[in-house]
Write a protein that holds these residues in place. Structure first.
Motif, mmCIF file in Angstrom:
data_model
loop_
_atom_site.group_PDB
_atom_site.id
_atom_site.type_symbol
_atom_site.label_atom_id
_atom_site.label_comp_id
_atom_site.label_asym_id
_atom_site.label_seq_id
_atom_site.Cartn_x
_atom_site.Cartn_y
_atom_site.Cartn_z
ATOM 1 N N LEU A 1 48.897 -7.301 25.266
ATOM 2 C CA LEU A 1 49.585 -6.546 24.224
ATOM 3 C C LEU A 1 50.386 -7.558 23.415
ATOM 4 C CD1 LEU A 1 51.151 -3.844 26.580
ATOM 5 C CD2 LEU A 1 49.279 -3.412 24.962
ATOM 6 N N GLU A 2 50.262 -7.519 22.093
ATOM 7 C CA GLU A 2 51.034 -8.461 21.272
ATOM 8 C C GLU A 2 52.377 -7.851 20.880
ATOM 9 O OE1 GLU A 2 48.869 -10.283 18.062
ATOM 10 O OE2 GLU A 2 50.674 -11.219 17.226
ATOM 11 N N THR A 3 53.419 -8.659 20.960
ATOM 12 C CA THR A 3 54.742 -8.229 20.481
ATOM 13 C C THR A 3 54.670 -8.116 18.959
ATOM 14 O OG1 THR A 3 55.491 -10.518 20.260
ATOM 15 C CG2 THR A 3 55.986 -9.420 22.342
ATOM 16 N N LEU B 1 53.295 -13.231 23.216
ATOM 17 C CA LEU B 1 54.538 -13.238 22.442
ATOM 18 C C LEU B 1 54.309 -13.967 21.121
ATOM 19 C CD1 LEU B 1 58.035 -13.811 23.860
ATOM 20 C CD2 LEU B 1 57.329 -15.202 21.943
ATOM 21 N N ASP B 2 54.550 -13.258 20.014
ATOM 22 C CA ASP B 2 54.416 -13.859 18.688
ATOM 23 C C ASP B 2 55.825 -14.184 18.186
ATOM 24 O OD1 ASP B 2 54.277 -14.047 15.773
ATOM 25 O OD2 ASP B 2 52.195 -13.386 15.978
ATOM 26 N N THR B 3 56.092 -15.470 17.961
ATOM 27 C CA THR B 3 57.464 -15.882 17.623
ATOM 28 C C THR B 3 57.925 -15.305 16.282
ATOM 29 O OG1 THR B 3 56.620 -17.970 16.696
ATOM 30 C CG2 THR B 3 57.405 -18.010 18.977
ATOM 31 N N CYS B 4 57.020 -15.252 15.311
ATOM 32 C CA CYS B 4 57.378 -14.663 14.006
ATOM 33 C C CYS B 4 57.710 -13.180 14.192
ATOM 34 C CB CYS B 4 56.242 -14.845 13.007
ATOM 35 S SG CYS B 4 56.386 -13.857 11.506
ATOM 36 N N HIS B 5 56.866 -12.490 14.950
ATOM 37 C CA HIS B 5 57.061 -11.055 15.123
ATOM 38 C C HIS B 5 58.360 -10.716 15.841
ATOM 39 C CE1 HIS B 5 52.405 -10.331 14.892
ATOM 40 N NE2 HIS B 5 52.902 -10.862 13.797
ATOM 41 N N ILE B 6 58.676 -11.446 16.922
ATOM 42 C CA ILE B 6 59.894 -11.042 17.650
ATOM 43 C C ILE B 6 61.154 -11.404 16.862
ATOM 44 C CG2 ILE B 6 58.817 -11.024 19.960
ATOM 45 C CD1 ILE B 6 60.456 -13.543 20.621
ATOM 46 N N VAL C 1 51.366 -17.534 23.727
ATOM 47 C CA VAL C 1 52.374 -17.496 22.662
ATOM 48 C C VAL C 1 51.688 -17.742 21.318
ATOM 49 C CG1 VAL C 1 54.483 -18.556 21.737
ATOM 50 C CG2 VAL C 1 54.173 -18.383 24.220
ATOM 51 N N HIS C 2 51.939 -16.860 20.351
ATOM 52 C CA HIS C 2 51.545 -17.123 18.963
ATOM 53 C C HIS C 2 52.716 -17.854 18.329
ATOM 54 C CE1 HIS C 2 48.449 -13.595 18.551
ATOM 55 N NE2 HIS C 2 47.939 -14.658 19.152
ATOM 56 N N LEU C 3 52.493 -19.103 17.977
ATOM 57 C CA LEU C 3 53.580 -19.932 17.455
ATOM 58 C C LEU C 3 53.554 -19.938 15.929
ATOM 59 C CD1 LEU C 3 55.836 -21.750 18.676
ATOM 60 C CD2 LEU C 3 54.343 -23.694 18.193
ATOM 61 N N ASN C 4 54.451 -19.184 15.342
ATOM 62 C CA ASN C 4 54.513 -19.057 13.886
ATOM 63 C C ASN C 4 55.953 -19.097 13.435
ATOM 64 O OD1 ASN C 4 51.650 -18.304 13.683
ATOM 65 N ND2 ASN C 4 52.289 -16.361 14.607
ATOM 66 N N ASP C 5 56.212 -19.762 12.314
ATOM 67 C CA ASP C 5 57.510 -19.628 11.671
ATOM 68 C C ASP C 5 57.456 -18.338 10.847
ATOM 69 O OD1 ASP C 5 60.092 -20.201 10.717
ATOM 70 O OD2 ASP C 5 59.665 -22.354 10.722
ATOM 71 N N ARG D 1 55.500 -11.850 7.921
ATOM 72 C CA ARG D 1 54.897 -12.852 7.051
ATOM 73 C C ARG D 1 55.075 -14.214 7.706
ATOM 74 N NH1 ARG D 1 54.415 -11.583 1.636
ATOM 75 N NH2 ARG D 1 53.362 -13.595 1.474
ATOM 76 N N HIS D 2 53.969 -14.789 8.135
ATOM 77 C CA HIS D 2 54.020 -16.059 8.856
ATOM 78 C C HIS D 2 54.279 -17.224 7.903
ATOM 79 C CE1 HIS D 2 51.163 -14.285 12.166
ATOM 80 N NE2 HIS D 2 52.137 -13.464 11.832
ATOM 81 N N ALA D 3 54.999 -18.243 8.389
ATOM 82 C CA ALA D 3 55.219 -19.469 7.617
ATOM 83 C C ALA D 3 54.784 -20.661 8.451
ATOM 84 C CB ALA D 3 56.691 -19.593 7.240
ATOM 85 N N LEU E 1 48.642 -21.401 16.965
ATOM 86 C CA LEU E 1 49.213 -21.377 15.619
ATOM 87 C C LEU E 1 48.454 -20.364 14.772
ATOM 88 C CD1 LEU E 1 49.278 -25.246 15.253
ATOM 89 C CD2 LEU E 1 51.337 -23.809 15.412
ATOM 90 N N GLU E 2 49.200 -19.515 14.076
ATOM 91 C CA GLU E 2 48.610 -18.576 13.107
ATOM 92 C C GLU E 2 49.354 -18.768 11.794
ATOM 93 O OE1 GLU E 2 49.696 -14.984 15.308
ATOM 94 O OE2 GLU E 2 47.575 -14.653 15.726
ATOM 95 N N THR E 3 49.613 -20.031 11.495
ATOM 96 C CA THR E 3 50.380 -20.377 10.306
ATOM 97 C C THR E 3 49.427 -20.456 9.114
ATOM 98 O OG1 THR E 3 50.114 -22.654 11.096
ATOM 99 C CG2 THR E 3 52.216 -21.590 11.521
HETATM 100 FE FE FE Z 1 50.219 -12.975 16.162
#
Ligand code: FE
Ligand code: FE
Ligand code: ZN
Length: 278
Positions: free
Chosen positions: A141-143, A175-180, A210-214, A225-227, A255-257
């Motif tokens: 499940l994605e955050t 865990l998606d860093t942008c999302h949380i 972990v989805h690592l996104n700014d 909105r990912h950066a 990374l999903e940047t």
């Molecule tokens: Fe994601």
């Protein structure tokens, strides 16, 4: 070693993705199981899979992450839409067995005015219909950022889904860093506190990727909105703390940047340079 990769196009198959990963010094990658907007999946070519396993062995790729189409809504009020989600996910999980032992990530869904409680029930119901004791894939499940009526806007909602699933050992969280950050978890100023809360509510043992996104927008903005790494509101220093955190550092990072392959390569090189073994 840091396990890191990025989202790659699956259009040319598994072996081609391994080749692309090699170009950017990635030792994992994420891909859409089919057109991200839904639709029929291309038949899996067993020769391509065989080639992939060879390449993966050579490159040290141990885990890859499949992502369900983001248009699926497992908790839509429309039964037809839920059925489509069921059919797609069930088919994806069958296909995943060609590359056993990996993870399959999906967005829990949007409840669209039914309320979170009802949405959570529908998602758990779908999972209980789909999961099989014999499958080797872990479903994640994605955050979520909490845009509109998205379920998964906080850790509690994911916990409530997990609590209703019968085959617990087939489930995990991505865990998606942008999302949380969008969802109000301050990973910039209190990463320890956020991870402690994750552990108390969900359990860190459930965290598989972990989805690592700014993030282009600030804390609590619910924008999704990912950066690029270091170019958003989370910032470079926080990103370094995230990949190096003892509770996270041995997980696979994706990374999903907004990047082309070269840009992903630069981010991977940077994150490898700051990551420390102990
Ligand atoms: Fe994601
Ligand atoms: Fe996603
Ligand atoms: Zn996102």
């Amino acid at each position: 070693m840091l396990t890191i990769g990025c989202h790659l196009s699956s259009a040319k198959g598994y072996a081609a993705m391994a080749k692309e990963a090699e170009k950017i010094n990635a030792n994992t990658f994420q891909f859409f199981t089919r057109n991200p907007r839904g639709g029929k999946a291309k038949a899996i070519d067993p020769k391509d899979v065989e080639k992939f396993h060879e390449e993966a062995g050579r490159l040290g790729i141990q885990k890859i992450l499949a992502h369900a189409p983001y248009t699926l809504n497992a908790c839509s009020p429309d039964e037809k839409v839920r059925e489509f989600a069921y059919n797609t996910m069930a088919d994806d999980l069958k296909r995943m067995e060609y590359t056993p032992g990996n993870c399959y990530n999906f967005h829990p869904g949007s409840h669209v005015k039914q309320g979170a409680e009802k949405g959570i029930e529908l998602i758990a119901e779908l999972l209980n219909n789909i999961l099989r004791p014999e499958q080797s894939t872990t479903v994640l499940l994605e955050t979520m950022a909490g845009k509109g009526s998205e379920i998964g806007r906080n850790f509690q909602e994911l916990r409530e889904i997990l609590d209703r699933v019968e085959l617990q050992d087939k489930m995990g969280v991505c865990l998606d860093t942008c999302h949380i950050y969008d969802g109000g978890y301050d990973i910039v100023n209190d990463l320890d506190g956020v991870l402690k809360e994750f552990d108390q509510v969900i359990g860190l043992s459930r965290l598989k990727a972990v989805h690592l996104n700014d993030s282009m927008y600030g804390l609590n903005s619910h924008k999704d909105r990912h950066a690029k790494i270091g170019e958003g509101k989370i910032g470079k220093e926080a990103m370094i703390r995230i990949v190096s955190h003892p509770a996270l550092k041995n997980l696979p990072f994706y990374l999903e940047t907004p990047n082309d392959l070269e840009g992903y390569g630069a981010e991977i090189a940077f994150l490898r340079s700051v990551w420390k073994e102990s």
